[in-house]
Write an enzyme that holds these catalytic residues in place. Structure first.
Site, PDB file in Angstrom:
ATOM      1  N   GLY A 112      -6.319  -4.932  -5.349  1.00  0.00           N
ATOM      2  CA  GLY A 112      -7.438  -5.356  -4.834  1.00  0.00           C
ATOM      3  C   GLY A 112      -7.645  -4.876  -2.707  1.00  0.00           C
ATOM      4  N   GLY A 126      -6.992  -4.784   0.260  1.00  0.00           N
ATOM      5  CA  GLY A 126      -6.169  -4.930   0.883  1.00  0.00           C
ATOM      6  C   GLY A 126      -7.219  -5.105   2.401  1.00  0.00           C
ATOM      7  NE  ARG A 127      -6.188   0.009   4.017  1.00  0.00           N
ATOM      8  CZ  ARG A 127      -5.834   1.231   4.941  1.00  0.00           C
ATOM      9  NH1 ARG A 127      -5.822   1.673   5.861  1.00  0.00           N
ATOM     10  NH2 ARG A 127      -4.787   2.464   4.124  1.00  0.00           N
ATOM     11  N   GLY A 172      -4.142  -5.337   6.712  1.00  0.00           N
ATOM     12  CA  GLY A 172      -5.664  -5.081   6.547  1.00  0.00           C
ATOM     13  C   GLY A 172      -6.485  -4.197   7.757  1.00  0.00           C
ATOM     14  NE  ARG A 215     -14.166   2.533   1.370  1.00  0.00           N
ATOM     15  CZ  ARG A 215     -13.333   2.465   0.722  1.00  0.00           C
ATOM     16  NH1 ARG A 215     -12.455   4.142   0.401  1.00  0.00           N
ATOM     17  NH2 ARG A 215     -12.884   1.620   0.011  1.00  0.00           N
ATOM     18  NE  ARG A 249     -12.183   0.149  -5.176  1.00  0.00           N
ATOM     19  CZ  ARG A 249     -11.068   0.547  -4.198  1.00  0.00           C
ATOM     20  NH1 ARG A 249     -10.922   1.599  -4.868  1.00  0.00           N
ATOM     21  NH2 ARG A 249     -12.265   1.046  -3.529  1.00  0.00           N
ATOM     22  CG  ASP A 269      -4.878   1.643  -7.673  1.00  0.00           C
ATOM     23  OD1 ASP A 269      -4.718   2.369  -7.980  1.00  0.00           O
ATOM     24  OD2 ASP A 269      -4.731   1.343  -5.730  1.00  0.00           O
ATOM     25  CG  ASN A 270      -6.895   4.917  -4.895  1.00  0.00           C
ATOM     26  OD1 ASN A 270      -7.119   3.823  -4.329  1.00  0.00           O
ATOM     27  ND2 ASN A 270      -5.586   5.515  -4.240  1.00  0.00           N
ATOM     28  CG  ASP A 301      -9.513   3.847  -2.121  1.00  0.00           C
ATOM     29  OD1 ASP A 301     -10.789   3.445  -1.770  1.00  0.00           O
ATOM     30  OD2 ASP A 301      -9.032   3.185  -2.623  1.00  0.00           O
TER      31      ASP A 301
HETATM   32  P1  AMP Z   1      -4.552   3.638  -1.922  1.00  0.00           P
HETATM   33  O1  AMP Z   1      -3.474   3.805  -2.117  1.00  0.00           O
HETATM   34  O2  AMP Z   1      -4.185   3.296  -0.305  1.00  0.00           O
HETATM   35  O3  AMP Z   1      -5.859   3.569  -1.924  1.00  0.00           O
HETATM   36  O4  AMP Z   1      -4.188   1.626  -1.527  1.00  0.00           O
HETATM   37  C1  AMP Z   1      -3.228   0.864  -2.452  1.00  0.00           C
HETATM   38  C2  AMP Z   1      -3.210  -0.624  -2.396  1.00  0.00           C
HETATM   39  O5  AMP Z   1      -2.583  -0.890  -0.547  1.00  0.00           O
HETATM   40  C3  AMP Z   1      -4.723  -1.298  -2.260  1.00  0.00           C
HETATM   41  O6  AMP Z   1      -4.775  -2.544  -2.350  1.00  0.00           O
HETATM   42  C4  AMP Z   1      -4.826  -0.938  -0.832  1.00  0.00           C
HETATM   43  O7  AMP Z   1      -6.189  -2.580  -0.436  1.00  0.00           O
HETATM   44  C5  AMP Z   1      -3.767  -1.409   0.055  1.00  0.00           C
HETATM   45  N1  AMP Z   1      -3.620  -1.878   0.781  1.00  0.00           N
HETATM   46  C6  AMP Z   1      -3.445  -0.461   2.069  1.00  0.00           C
HETATM   47  N2  AMP Z   1      -3.588  -0.241   2.858  1.00  0.00           N
HETATM   48  C7  AMP Z   1      -3.422  -1.471   3.639  1.00  0.00           C
HETATM   49  C8  AMP Z   1      -3.533  -2.393   4.766  1.00  0.00           C
HETATM   50  N3  AMP Z   1      -3.197  -1.656   5.576  1.00  0.00           N
HETATM   51  N4  AMP Z   1      -3.252  -3.629   5.143  1.00  0.00           N
HETATM   52  C9  AMP Z   1      -3.654  -4.257   3.644  1.00  0.00           C
HETATM   53  N5  AMP Z   1      -3.581  -3.623   2.329  1.00  0.00           N
HETATM   54  C10 AMP Z   1      -3.759  -2.575   2.363  1.00  0.00           C
HETATM   55 MG    MG Z   2      -7.543   2.354  -2.655  1.00  0.00          MG
END
Ligand code: AMP
Ligand code: MG
Length: 549
Positions: A111, A113-114, A147, A204, A211, A284-285, A294
């Protein structure tokens, strides 16, 4: 101050739609704490205000696409919205619920997350674009993280989104980069040395941030009605040209996945053309629109090395290395197809994978035809029966192995290798090697047997290129439109980050300006087209990047 007290008014020529929120099932709970969310595709959540927003940079093109003037964008009202301190009337912010395969393994619910989508902006031009903040505070999907996003990763996402667009690579866009005035704790190398870093938010923009993992999560939970709801929404909103898009049949879902596969193949071919390595091709990306999405620990090939991955987390398996990207994208498409199993007829899965393979071959051939200036390039045959062009391409990869050679500079220089067969051999050799000399990290190697091997290949290429394009000018124009002069070299981005961290955004702006016209010669900007300096060879942020962001 809570965000709900602070709505701002946007000029009346703008409006926000909330189609996704309106049509899709949302999370009934409204508390902002990490949790598993079932039976829903998003949770309503507001950004968490920051202490001292400051606009660091923005993209004039994206602002113009949205119909915003520079003055409007720089106004306190708009900057406070881009920092998450206010929302405009009509916005219904939410974070999306999705899952994903990370490094080949099912990771369950991830999901946003930020990331928080503020709303779908209806532009004066009639487009509907999602406006999303990345780094705007915790959401129900933040798991154990905060986040937030740090300045370095935000500069990277901001610049790369725009650079990719101008390079002609399908991508989400970046409107703005805002410093929050708050600090964020990060252990950049995951080695126990956490430090406070400046926080930032990137705005963005994309028609959709849905996704592959948005479908995989409900499918993994046997929530097949939810998969269908989301598919129907995406098809009606973004694939309305498909047959029966308003009331999809099994054939519509099949045609939809075929097109997603084709778009994904073409996107990856564009990455391969410009030397881009995504670094985290988790499902997810992967965008359902075939856009690059992403930007994390991505990198650009400098010395040509198909085994290179910029991501330290990927250093052992190298799953996401440059040369593996086309295959990994196919793996990801297969995961998406799995998620659609309840909506497809027998045979559809194979048809989608065949469509990926076919689209990739076509895009790969087109890419090399343009990069090499051989318009009728033929890459067919196997084993003993490989075509002469196939051997020529293999010969190029041998050249890339014989020394450390900058990919971007080599292809750009290739266009200037003389194809005139009447030149005396010594002159032809000298001029040919001079054309690509800049690409070599140790140019003196060209005075050794390496020079002989390189020249043997260049002279074979010159004969073939002349045959394909009798007009040099036409060939050079074709090649220069496929082989950028400027790419967002890892060390250039790091220099801009270092300056921004000291409070100087000028380097970010200058790099954005350079990347605005990456295929043109830009007198005075040559320093942005140089190969990696030695100091950057092992510097964190230049040669390797972690997921910490
Ligand atoms: P990513 O591989 O960077 O696209 O992130 C994978 C997952 O980690 C996604 O669900 C992001 O929303 C979550 N995520 C990455 N960094 C953070 C953060 N600083 N705070 C909350 N969620 C994060
Ligand atoms: Mg991501």
């Amino acid at each position: 101050m809570s965000i709900s007290d602070a709505k701002a008014a946007l000029p009346s020529r703008f409006s926000f739609d909330d189609r996704f929120v309106r049509e899709m099932p949302g999370d009934p709970a409204d508390y902002n704490l990490p949790r598993q969310v079932h039976g829903a595709l998003y949770s309503r959540v507001s950004p968490t205000p920051v202490s001292a927003p400051k606009l660091l940079a923005y993209s004039p093109e994206v602002a113009a696409d949205l119909g915003l003037t520079g003055d409007e964008l720089r106004s306190d009202d708009v900057v406070s919205v881009l920092a998450g301190n206010r929302i405009f009337d009509g916005m219904k912010p939410y974070s999306a619920c999705y899952g994903g395969h990370q490094f080949g393994h099912w990771a369950g619910q991830l999901g946003d997350g930020r990331a928080i989508t503020l709303g779908e902006m209806v532009t004066p031009g009639g487009a509907t674009l999602e406006v999303q903040l990345k780094g705007a505070g915790p959401t129900p999907y933040s798991r154990r993280a905060d986040g937030r996003a740090v300045l370095r990763s935000s500069v990277r996402e901001f610049l790369c989104s725009e650079a990719m667009h101008h390079l002609g690579v399908p991508t989400t866009r970046a409107l703005a980069l805002v410093l929050t005035g708050d600090e964020v704790l990060r252990d950049m190398l995951y080695d126990g040395n956490a430090e406070m870093e400046p926080g930032a938010i990137v705005t963005r923009i994309s028609p959709s941030f849905v996704r592959f993992g948005s479908f995989e999560l409900p499918a993994s939970r046997n929530e097949h009605a939810l998969v269908k709801k989301l598919a129907d929404h995406v098809i009606a909103a973004h694939y309305s040209h498909l047959p029966n898009a308003a009331a999809p049949t099994r054939d519509t879902y099949r045609a939809f996945l075929v097109e997603v596969a084709e778009r994904t193949a073409r996107m990856v071919a564009a990455w391969m053309r410009v030397g881009f390595v995504h670094g985290v091709m988790n499902t997810d990306n992967m965008s359902i629109l075939g856009l690059t999405i992403d930007y994390g620990p991505y990198g650009w090939l400098e010395g040509f090395d198909p085994a290179w991955t910029p991501n330290t987390t990927d250093a052992s398996g190298r799953r996401y290395r440059f040369g593996a990207q086309p295959r990994i994208a196919a793996w990801n498409v297969a995961s998406l197809v799995d998620a659609f199993s309840s909506l497809l007829d027998d045979g559809a899965a194979d048809a989608v994978m065949d469509a990926y393979a076919e689209a990739w071959s076509v895009a790969e051939l087109d890419m090399y035809a343009r990069k090499l200036g051989i318009r009728d390039l033929r890459l067919e045959g196997e084993g003993e029966n490989k075509s002469p062009d196939y051997h020529l391409l293999e010969g190029l990869f041998e050249v890339f192995k014989c020394a450390e050679i900058d990919m971007t500079l080599f292809y750009r220089g290739l266009a200037n290798v003389p194809t005139d067969s009447s030149l005396p051999r010594a002159e032809h050799e000298a001029r040919s090697l001079a054309a690509v000399r800049d690409a070599f990290y140790a140019p003196s190697l060209l005075e050794t047997s390496v020079g002989d091997s390189v020249y043997t290949w260049l002279s074979a290429w010159a004969v073939r290129a002349k045959e394909a394009y009798p007009s040099d000018a036409e060939r050079i124009a074709t090649m220069n439109a496929a082989n950028p002069k400027y790419v967002l070299r890892n060390w250039l981005c790091q220099n801009a980050i270092d300056a921004a961290a000291k409070g100087n955004p000028a380097e970010v702006e200058l790099l954005l300006e350079v990347m605005r016209r990456p295929y043109e010669e830009r007198p005075g900007l040559e320093r942005f087209a140089e190969k990696r300096p030695e100091w950057a060879r092992h510097r964190v942020g230049c040669s390797m990047l972690s997921c910490s962001s």
